[in-house]
Structures are given as structure tokens and as C-alpha cells.
Design a protein around this motif. Structure first.
Motif, PDB file in Angstrom:
ATOM      1  N   PHE B  35       0.266  -6.440  -8.538  1.00 50.23           N
ATOM      2  CA  PHE B  35      -0.079  -7.032  -7.252  1.00 50.23           C
ATOM      3  C   PHE B  35      -1.255  -6.289  -6.625  1.00 50.23           C
ATOM      4  O   PHE B  35      -1.493  -5.109  -6.902  1.00 50.23           O
ATOM      5  CB  PHE B  35       1.090  -6.917  -6.261  1.00 50.23           C
ATOM      6  CG  PHE B  35       2.399  -7.466  -6.761  1.00 50.23           C
ATOM      7  CD1 PHE B  35       3.246  -6.681  -7.543  1.00 50.23           C
ATOM      8  CD2 PHE B  35       2.801  -8.747  -6.438  1.00 50.23           C
ATOM      9  CE1 PHE B  35       4.471  -7.170  -7.994  1.00 50.23           C
ATOM     10  CE2 PHE B  35       4.010  -9.246  -6.879  1.00 50.23           C
ATOM     11  CZ  PHE B  35       4.844  -8.450  -7.657  1.00 50.23           C
ATOM     12  N   TYR B  37      -2.219  -5.663  -2.626  1.00 53.15           N
ATOM     13  CA  TYR B  37      -1.847  -5.828  -1.229  1.00 53.15           C
ATOM     14  C   TYR B  37      -3.004  -5.357  -0.364  1.00 53.15           C
ATOM     15  O   TYR B  37      -3.693  -4.381  -0.678  1.00 53.15           O
ATOM     16  CB  TYR B  37      -0.601  -5.010  -0.885  1.00 53.15           C
ATOM     17  CG  TYR B  37       0.705  -5.674  -1.255  1.00 53.15           C
ATOM     18  CD1 TYR B  37       1.258  -5.498  -2.514  1.00 53.15           C
ATOM     19  CD2 TYR B  37       1.392  -6.463  -0.336  1.00 53.15           C
ATOM     20  CE1 TYR B  37       2.463  -6.106  -2.854  1.00 53.15           C
ATOM     21  CE2 TYR B  37       2.597  -7.070  -0.667  1.00 53.15           C
ATOM     22  CZ  TYR B  37       3.121  -6.888  -1.934  1.00 53.15           C
ATOM     23  OH  TYR B  37       4.314  -7.490  -2.269  1.00 53.15           O
ATOM     24  N   GLN B  39      -4.011  -4.006   3.472  1.00 54.32           N
ATOM     25  CA  GLN B  39      -3.458  -3.435   4.699  1.00 54.32           C
ATOM     26  C   GLN B  39      -4.585  -3.233   5.706  1.00 54.32           C
ATOM     27  O   GLN B  39      -5.312  -2.252   5.651  1.00 54.32           O
ATOM     28  CB  GLN B  39      -2.722  -2.118   4.428  1.00 54.32           C
ATOM     29  CG  GLN B  39      -1.975  -1.595   5.652  1.00 54.32           C
ATOM     30  CD  GLN B  39      -1.151  -0.362   5.371  1.00 54.32           C
ATOM     31  OE1 GLN B  39      -1.591   0.557   4.684  1.00 54.32           O
ATOM     32  NE2 GLN B  39       0.075  -0.316   5.906  1.00 54.32           N
ATOM     33  N   ARG B  43      -1.914  -2.444  10.030  1.00 54.06           N
ATOM     34  CA  ARG B  43      -0.949  -1.809   9.127  1.00 54.06           C
ATOM     35  C   ARG B  43       0.007  -2.804   8.479  1.00 54.06           C
ATOM     36  O   ARG B  43       0.884  -2.410   7.716  1.00 54.06           O
ATOM     37  CB  ARG B  43      -0.139  -0.691   9.813  1.00 54.06           C
ATOM     38  CG  ARG B  43      -0.971   0.379  10.469  1.00 54.06           C
ATOM     39  CD  ARG B  43      -1.835   1.155   9.515  1.00 54.06           C
ATOM     40  NE  ARG B  43      -1.112   1.877   8.504  1.00 54.06           N
ATOM     41  CZ  ARG B  43      -0.559   3.075   8.672  1.00 54.06           C
ATOM     42  NH1 ARG B  43      -0.622   3.670   9.830  1.00 54.06           N
ATOM     43  NH2 ARG B  43       0.076   3.665   7.669  1.00 54.06           N
ATOM     44  N   MET B  45       1.297  -5.206   5.732  1.00 58.54           N
ATOM     45  CA  MET B  45       1.069  -5.308   4.289  1.00 58.54           C
ATOM     46  C   MET B  45       1.024  -6.789   3.918  1.00 58.54           C
ATOM     47  O   MET B  45       2.016  -7.509   4.065  1.00 58.54           O
ATOM     48  CB  MET B  45       2.195  -4.609   3.513  1.00 58.54           C
ATOM     49  CG  MET B  45       2.234  -3.110   3.700  1.00 58.54           C
ATOM     50  SD  MET B  45       0.826  -2.284   2.946  1.00 58.54           S
ATOM     51  CE  MET B  45       1.255  -2.393   1.221  1.00 58.54           C
ATOM     52  N   LEU B  47       0.216  -9.630   0.974  1.00 58.68           N
ATOM     53  CA  LEU B  47       0.042  -9.877  -0.453  1.00 58.68           C
ATOM     54  C   LEU B  47      -1.235 -10.707  -0.661  1.00 58.68           C
ATOM     55  O   LEU B  47      -1.384 -11.772  -0.084  1.00 58.68           O
ATOM     56  CB  LEU B  47       1.249 -10.621  -1.009  1.00 58.68           C
ATOM     57  CG  LEU B  47       1.176 -11.005  -2.486  1.00 58.68           C
ATOM     58  CD1 LEU B  47       1.097  -9.765  -3.364  1.00 58.68           C
ATOM     59  CD2 LEU B  47       2.378 -11.856  -2.872  1.00 58.68           C
ATOM     60  N   PHE B  91      -4.219  -1.890  -1.744  1.00 56.71           N
ATOM     61  CA  PHE B  91      -3.306  -1.175  -2.624  1.00 56.71           C
ATOM     62  C   PHE B  91      -3.005  -2.018  -3.856  1.00 56.71           C
ATOM     63  O   PHE B  91      -2.645  -3.197  -3.750  1.00 56.71           O
ATOM     64  CB  PHE B  91      -1.987  -0.870  -1.913  1.00 56.71           C
ATOM     65  CG  PHE B  91      -2.084   0.170  -0.834  1.00 56.71           C
ATOM     66  CD1 PHE B  91      -2.168  -0.201   0.493  1.00 56.71           C
ATOM     67  CD2 PHE B  91      -2.092   1.520  -1.151  1.00 56.71           C
ATOM     68  CE1 PHE B  91      -2.246   0.749   1.499  1.00 56.71           C
ATOM     69  CE2 PHE B  91      -2.174   2.481  -0.154  1.00 56.71           C
ATOM     70  CZ  PHE B  91      -2.250   2.098   1.170  1.00 56.71           C
ATOM     71  N   LEU B 103       8.371  -1.780  -5.803  1.00 60.60           N
ATOM     72  CA  LEU B 103       6.935  -1.634  -5.977  1.00 60.60           C
ATOM     73  C   LEU B 103       6.543  -0.167  -6.068  1.00 60.60           C
ATOM     74  O   LEU B 103       7.022   0.667  -5.312  1.00 60.60           O
ATOM     75  CB  LEU B 103       6.202  -2.287  -4.805  1.00 60.60           C
ATOM     76  CG  LEU B 103       6.333  -3.805  -4.694  1.00 60.60           C
ATOM     77  CD1 LEU B 103       5.791  -4.283  -3.356  1.00 60.60           C
ATOM     78  CD2 LEU B 103       5.592  -4.484  -5.839  1.00 60.60           C
ATOM     79  N   PHE B 105       3.052   1.917  -5.783  1.00 61.69           N
ATOM     80  CA  PHE B 105       1.704   1.703  -5.274  1.00 61.69           C
ATOM     81  C   PHE B 105       0.732   2.761  -5.776  1.00 61.69           C
ATOM     82  O   PHE B 105       1.107   3.913  -6.040  1.00 61.69           O
ATOM     83  CB  PHE B 105       1.702   1.745  -3.738  1.00 61.69           C
ATOM     84  CG  PHE B 105       2.372   0.574  -3.078  1.00 61.69           C
ATOM     85  CD1 PHE B 105       3.728   0.607  -2.788  1.00 61.69           C
ATOM     86  CD2 PHE B 105       1.647  -0.556  -2.732  1.00 61.69           C
ATOM     87  CE1 PHE B 105       4.356  -0.467  -2.182  1.00 61.69           C
ATOM     88  CE2 PHE B 105       2.259  -1.638  -2.117  1.00 61.69           C
ATOM     89  CZ  PHE B 105       3.619  -1.591  -1.841  1.00 61.69           C
ATOM     90  N   GLY B 106      -0.542   2.368  -5.870  1.00 63.50           N
ATOM     91  CA  GLY B 106      -1.608   3.325  -6.039  1.00 63.50           C
ATOM     92  C   GLY B 106      -1.936   3.942  -4.685  1.00 63.50           C
ATOM     93  O   GLY B 106      -1.352   3.573  -3.658  1.00 63.50           O
ATOM     94  N   LYS B 107      -2.890   4.873  -4.680  1.00 60.44           N
ATOM     95  CA  LYS B 107      -3.241   5.589  -3.446  1.00 60.44           C
ATOM     96  C   LYS B 107      -4.084   4.748  -2.495  1.00 60.44           C
ATOM     97  O   LYS B 107      -4.265   5.129  -1.345  1.00 60.44           O
ATOM     98  CB  LYS B 107      -3.981   6.879  -3.782  1.00 60.44           C
ATOM     99  CG  LYS B 107      -3.127   7.896  -4.550  1.00 60.44           C
ATOM    100  CD  LYS B 107      -1.904   8.315  -3.765  1.00 60.44           C
ATOM    101  CE  LYS B 107      -1.074   9.345  -4.528  1.00 60.44           C
ATOM    102  NZ  LYS B 107       0.205   9.643  -3.842  1.00 60.44           N
TER     103      LYS B 107
END
Lengths: 112, 115
Positions: B35, B37, B39, B43, B45, B47, B91, B103, B105-107
Motif C-alpha cells: 500500500f 498511504y 498523511q 495527520r 492516514m 489510502l 508511507f 500493516l 510501514f516504512g519511515k
């Protein structure tokens, strides 16, 4: 369309106090997830529930507990709050068999 | 353990141009979902797009498309005709394809759009 509802939206607590965050999933969604997002960080998975049973557990401190009720809403209970618990707490919901998770607006918890 | 890596902490694009955000992941599973996302400063989230690992065809949602390279474990997001409202943190996320997969998540990549 109805979205995920979280309450309260903002919460300020002092150290060692307790807090309860509530999540109301999208109607007919049976799975709820909780995530914690610290300042400048990515969301971290805490815990999830499917049909009122805990389905998976992530990096949730022992001071935290959660449950899902018969109406599918969920509550995250946080005790002995620490400064490091200050974060944005997201609830997300999904329907069985659907990979898409829909996020609520989050609860911003500040611990002073 | 599954991991998601976003190697670009920040990116910038001129309005109306195209930008590509990179994401790599590591997993030993064959059934999973990926996915992107968004933001924004609110803030929330949101999709943006979803890709099932078993599908070879790259997902597309209006101005957003992905380049999914399963063998390379790469999942990049292309934003065409960038708009000011696209400015946000993006993200990349992974979910195991089993039921109720959480989920990872990456940074994140912070995207700025210049007028």
C-alpha cells in the motif's frame, strides 16, 4: 460514507495517570487495529481484534490493554502513563477478507 | 521478519510534473499486499493505492500508479501532474496476505510540491 470514529480527539494526561481511547469501526467491519505514531515516526502496530477476539499483537507495552466489544467498538486502556506515550493513536478497521484498512482521525495523547 | 524501506526522506516536485517515490520491502511470504498511504498535515492516514502481490498488473488510481517489481521486491509510487494538494508524507506499507494482517510501514517520504 461512514468513517472510523475515534474519541476523544485530544487528551492530556499527567504521568502515572490512566487513559482510555475509544474506536468505533465502519459499520459491518469486524476487525479493528490500533497503531501508535510518535512524533516524526511511522505508525507502529499495537494490537488487533477480529470478532471480539485478539487476533495479533505487536509492540504493545504491558501497561496497555485493549478489547473489542459486542458492538465491535474497541477501547485501548493505558495505565501508568509515561512521557514517551505521547503520540497519535490511530484506530483502523477492515472487513474480513478485505486487505484495506480504513483509518480514523486519531487521538492525540499528550502526557505531561 | 518483514521490513519496509523508503530511502528518500524528502522529495520535491514542481507543480504539474511527475515524481516517483521509492519503496523496497523484504518478506519470505508469497501472499501479501502493498500500500501507499498519504498523511497530510492534518495527520489523517489516507489510502492512496493498493497492490496485491499475486497480480502482475500494476495498480492505477487516477494520477497515481505503482511500479511493482516482485522479484526485486520493489514498489514505487508515481504521481503524475502533481498538485499542491499532493504535498504530504507518504508511507509505503506491507501487510501479510493472511486474514487480518497488520500493516508494517516504512519511515516515510515527505513530498513538497512547488508552485
Amino acid at each position: 460514507a461512514a468513517g472510523v470514529i475515534q474519541s476523544p480527539r485530544h487528551l492530556i494526561k499527567e504521568k502515572r495517570e490512566t487513559a482510555t481511547l475509544k474506536c468505533y469501526p465502519i459499520p459491518r467491519h469486524d476487525t479493528v487495529y490500533w497503531y501508535q505514531q510518535g512524533p516524526g515516526q511511522d505508525p507502529q502496530f499495537l494490537i488487533s481484534f477480529y470478532e471480539k477476539m485478539q487476533s495479533d499483537k505487536g509492540s504493545i507495552p504491558d501497561r496497555f490493554s485493549a478489547q473489542q466489544f459486542s458492538d465491535y467498538h474497541s477501547e485501548l486502556n493505558m495505565s501508568s502513563l509515561e512521557l514517551g506515550d505521547s503520540a497519535l493513536y490511530f484506530c483502523a478497521s477492515s472487513r474480513q477478507g478485505d486487505s484495506e484498512q480504513y483509518f480514523g482521525p486519531g487521538t492525540r495523547l499528550t502526557v505531561t | 521478519a518483514q521490513t519496509v524501506t523508503q530511502s528518500q526522506p524528502e522529495m520535491s516536485v514542481q507543480e504539474a510534473e511527475t515524481v516517483t517515490l521509492s519503496c523496497t520491502y523484504d518478506t519470505s511470504e508469497s501472499d501479501y499486499y502493498l500500500f501507499w498511504y498519504k498523511q497530510p498535515p492534518s495527520r489523517q492516514m489516507i489510502l492512496v493505492i493498493r497492490q496485491e502481490a499475486y497480480k502482475q498488473q500494476n495498480a492505477t488510481e487516477n494520477r497515481f500508479s505503482v511500479n511493482f517489481q516482485k522479484a526485486a521486491k520493489s514498489f514505487s509510487l508515481k504521481i503524475s501532474d502533481s498538485q499542491l494538494g499532493d504535498a504530504a508524507m507518504y508511507f509505503c506499507a506491507y501487510a501479510y496476505g493472511g486474514s487480518q494482517g497488520n500493516l508494517i510501514f516504512g519511515k516515510g517520504t515527505k513530498l513538497s510540491v512547488k508552485p
